[in-house]
Design an enzyme around this catalytic site. Structure first.
Site, PDB file in Angstrom:
ATOM      1  N   ASP A 161       0.852  -1.189   0.000  1.00  0.00           N
ATOM      2  CA  ASP A 161       0.000   0.000   0.000  1.00  0.00           C
ATOM      3  C   ASP A 161       0.888   1.240   0.000  1.00  0.00           C
ATOM      4  OD1 ASP A 161      -2.981   0.969   0.619  1.00  0.00           O
ATOM      5  OD2 ASP A 161      -1.588   2.220   1.771  1.00  0.00           O
ATOM      6  N   ASN A 163      -2.393  13.011  -3.581  1.00  0.00           N
ATOM      7  CA  ASN A 163      -3.478  13.504  -4.433  1.00  0.00           C
ATOM      8  C   ASN A 163      -3.898  14.925  -4.060  1.00  0.00           C
ATOM      9  OD1 ASN A 163      -3.904  11.400  -6.272  1.00  0.00           O
ATOM     10  ND2 ASN A 163      -5.191  10.258  -4.841  1.00  0.00           N
ATOM     11  N   HIS A 217      -4.684  14.710  -8.735  1.00  0.00           N
ATOM     12  CA  HIS A 217      -4.961  13.310  -9.070  1.00  0.00           C
ATOM     13  C   HIS A 217      -4.170  12.836 -10.291  1.00  0.00           C
ATOM     14  CE1 HIS A 217      -8.175  12.446  -6.167  1.00  0.00           C
ATOM     15  NE2 HIS A 217      -8.498  13.730  -6.296  1.00  0.00           N
ATOM     16  N   ASP A 252      -2.014   9.510 -10.363  1.00  0.00           N
ATOM     17  CA  ASP A 252      -2.057   8.443 -11.378  1.00  0.00           C
ATOM     18  C   ASP A 252      -0.650   8.085 -11.838  1.00  0.00           C
ATOM     19  OD1 ASP A 252      -4.785   8.404 -11.220  1.00  0.00           O
ATOM     20  OD2 ASP A 252      -5.138   9.500 -13.096  1.00  0.00           O
ATOM     21  N   GLU A 284      -4.943   2.318  -4.117  1.00  0.00           N
ATOM     22  CA  GLU A 284      -3.485   2.416  -4.060  1.00  0.00           C
ATOM     23  C   GLU A 284      -2.872   1.134  -3.526  1.00  0.00           C
ATOM     24  OE1 GLU A 284      -4.896   4.580  -0.237  1.00  0.00           O
ATOM     25  OE2 GLU A 284      -5.638   4.243  -2.258  1.00  0.00           O
TER      26      GLU A 284
END
Length: 329
Positions: free
Chosen positions: A206, A214, A219, A223, A249
């Site tokens: 994770d 973010n 965002h 990505d 994630e």
């Protein structure tokens, strides 16, 4: 001479002459119709995008091949008719054994309708063929065994199937396995490990503070982080290992045939790859860390869900212990 001609053309002989003329006209008409049919047949053979062929099994000689052969294979039909090895040499090496074996099966089964194999055309392009073949059951005893068939170019269909399979099994953003495909493959590896008595390890990963990334950088930058994590996974893991994005994630990996010590080495290599990543946004540079939970197959595990649960719990323990670490379970 005039009188003689008049006698030869007497009314009593006209019916015979007329019948002869009618017979000649009928014969000419039949010839014309046969010629038209032959021309039509040739036109059809040229227009059909499939190879019709006939093969003498005993002499290994190709007796006939339609014009589509030269379009699809890009090779000379005359060479094929003189040497059957022209066909063998055009088949993709990995498919040759199957193509020959399935051709021989027609002697026992009478017909083979599901043969699919690849060829290498003269221009180097790999093409897929669907090649149906049938044995001539009407041959008299003692007559040669003739196999006839039709080979259709299905390259476009195969490419579409491959693309649909990729879309169904791949996470669109990271190009790694999606959750469904990952766990299907993980279950298969689990069953194989049980049957063969081989080790198996499971890893959960994770990204630390991903929400902060973010919120701070946007965002789109988030990505990019996910994509770079997937790239690191492909670089650090071994051939045959499974790696997929199973949540926002969260990523997971399965290491077939990997002991706990070996799995830890792979996880540490992945941790180092990720720690070396660097990102830039509006003049700012930042890095990322991940928390990993790692476990291995033990006695009493009934399915891969047991490994998933232990690795997931270990990953959250890594979070509680300060993040950026690997916790074995």
């Amino acid at each position: 001479m005039v009188i003689k001609n008049q006698q030869d053309s007497s009314p009593s002989q006209w019916p015979e002459t007329a019948q002869t003329l009618l017979a000649l006209m009928h014969a000419q008409g039949e010839v014309a119709r046969l010629s038209e049919r032959e021309q039509l047949f040739r036109t059809l053979l040229v227009s059909v995008n499939a190879v019709l062929w006939a093969f003498n099994w005993e002499t290994r000689q190709v007796l006939y091949v339609s014009p589509a052969y030269e379009r699809i294979f890009g090779r000379s039909a005359d060479l094929l008719l003189s040497d059957y090895n022209q066909w063998r040499d055009s088949i993709y090496p990995d498919d040759l054994e199957y193509a020959e074996r399935s051709l021989a099966d027609v002697l026992e089964k009478g017909a083979i309708e599901n043969r699919e194999y690849r060829i290498i055309a003269a221009d180097g392009q790999v093409r897929w063929l669907s090649d149906k073949c049938f044995i001539n059951r009407q041959a008299e005893p003692g007559q040669p065994v003739i196999i006839v068939g039709i080979a259709e170019d299905i390259t476009d269909k195969k490419q579409m199937e491959t693309e649909l399979q990729r879309l169904a099994t791949t996470d669109a953003l990271t190009q790694s396995s999606n959750r469904r495909h990952f766990f299907e493959s993980a279950h298969q590896e689990f069953e194989k490990a049980l049957q063969q008595g081989t080790p198996l390890s499971f890893l959960m990963l994770d990204i630390d503070d991903f929400k902060v990334i973010n919120d701070t950088y946007g965002h789109q930058e988030g990505d990019t982080v996910l994509q770079r994590i997937a790239e690191s996974g492909r670089a650090a893991l071994r051939r045959g290992d499974l790696f997929g994005r199973i949540g926002g994630e969260e990523f997971a990996a399965v290491f077939p045939g990997c002991t706990p010590d070996m799995a830890l080495q792979v996880a540490e290599r992945l941790q180092r790859e990720i720690q070396r990543l660097s990102f830039k946004h509006d003049g700012q540079t930042f890095g990322i860390t991940v928390s990993q939970g790692l476990t291995s197959l033990i006695a009493g595990d009934e399915n891969v869900d047991s490994l998933f649960a232990r690795a997931d719990a270990a990953m959250y323990q890594a979070k509680r212990e300060g993040k950026n670490r690997i916790v074995p379970a």
